[in-house]
Design a protein around this motif. Sequence first.
Motif, PDB file in Angstrom:
ATOM      1  N   ALA A  54       0.830  -1.211   0.000  1.00  0.00           N
ATOM      2  CA  ALA A  54       0.000   0.000   0.000  1.00  0.00           C
ATOM      3  C   ALA A  54       0.864   1.260   0.000  1.00  0.00           C
ATOM      4  O   ALA A  54       0.585   2.214  -0.739  1.00  0.00           O
ATOM      5  CB  ALA A  54      -0.930  -0.016   1.206  1.00  0.00           C
ATOM      6  N   LEU A  55       1.922   1.277   0.804  1.00  0.00           N
ATOM      7  CA  LEU A  55       2.810   2.444   0.839  1.00  0.00           C
ATOM      8  C   LEU A  55       3.536   2.639  -0.489  1.00  0.00           C
ATOM      9  O   LEU A  55       3.694   3.770  -0.962  1.00  0.00           O
ATOM     10  CB  LEU A  55       3.813   2.305   1.972  1.00  0.00           C
ATOM     11  CG  LEU A  55       3.259   2.484   3.384  1.00  0.00           C
ATOM     12  CD1 LEU A  55       4.335   2.145   4.415  1.00  0.00           C
ATOM     13  CD2 LEU A  55       2.753   3.892   3.571  1.00  0.00           C
ATOM     14  N   ALA A  56       3.991   1.550  -1.098  1.00  0.00           N
ATOM     15  CA  ALA A  56       4.703   1.658  -2.375  1.00  0.00           C
ATOM     16  C   ALA A  56       3.778   2.179  -3.469  1.00  0.00           C
ATOM     17  O   ALA A  56       4.175   3.042  -4.266  1.00  0.00           O
ATOM     18  CB  ALA A  56       5.279   0.304  -2.762  1.00  0.00           C
ATOM     19  N   CYS A  57       2.548   1.695  -3.509  1.00  0.00           N
ATOM     20  CA  CYS A  57       1.604   2.167  -4.529  1.00  0.00           C
ATOM     21  C   CYS A  57       1.239   3.630  -4.308  1.00  0.00           C
ATOM     22  O   CYS A  57       1.129   4.395  -5.262  1.00  0.00           O
ATOM     23  CB  CYS A  57       0.354   1.294  -4.532  1.00  0.00           C
ATOM     24  SG  CYS A  57       0.631  -0.340  -5.239  1.00  0.00           S
ATOM     25  N   ARG A  58       1.063   4.036  -3.055  1.00  0.00           N
ATOM     26  CA  ARG A  58       0.742   5.436  -2.776  1.00  0.00           C
ATOM     27  C   ARG A  58       1.902   6.340  -3.177  1.00  0.00           C
ATOM     28  O   ARG A  58       1.715   7.401  -3.771  1.00  0.00           O
ATOM     29  CB  ARG A  58       0.416   5.639  -1.308  1.00  0.00           C
ATOM     30  CG  ARG A  58      -0.028   7.074  -1.066  1.00  0.00           C
ATOM     31  CD  ARG A  58      -0.475   7.433   0.305  1.00  0.00           C
ATOM     32  NE  ARG A  58      -0.753   6.367   1.209  1.00  0.00           N
ATOM     33  CZ  ARG A  58      -0.568   6.458   2.515  1.00  0.00           C
ATOM     34  NH1 ARG A  58      -0.067   7.557   3.036  1.00  0.00           N
ATOM     35  NH2 ARG A  58      -0.861   5.465   3.311  1.00  0.00           N
TER      36      ARG A  58
END
Length: 145
Positions: A54-58
Amino acid sequence: MTSVPAIGFEYRPSRGFERALACVTVLAAVAVWLSGMPWWGCLPVSFALGAALALACRRWRGGAPRAAMWAADGHWMLRQAASEDVAASLLSFRTGPACLWLRLQPASRPPVSLLLAPDNSDADLRRRLRMRLAATRTEEPVAAP
């Protein structure tokens, strides 16, 4: 190069890259569950993998510029989310059969990576960029040993 036209394009992050990242994350979680670790150890590792995804996609979506332009004189301009134009320089690039990865350094900001893939750009744009990148690589002076 003489009389080279500017190349400008709108940019949106590649959804295919995010899907590939999600598939790799799922495979990593499956590997953790098949590793023989007790279930109470696999559960937090699986949640950590999901949070990292989730952090990488954001971060991938949030830091991307809205548009880019490579001027005829060789300078790059990036249009940020707030409609602010920022000058940038090309740090590196990689080409693949259907993709082009550009790494740009905006002035006083962290480097930006632009992945131009079939799902977020057309083939003609990638072809023109490849041709111009190849031409600029050959124009660089070679240092004598």
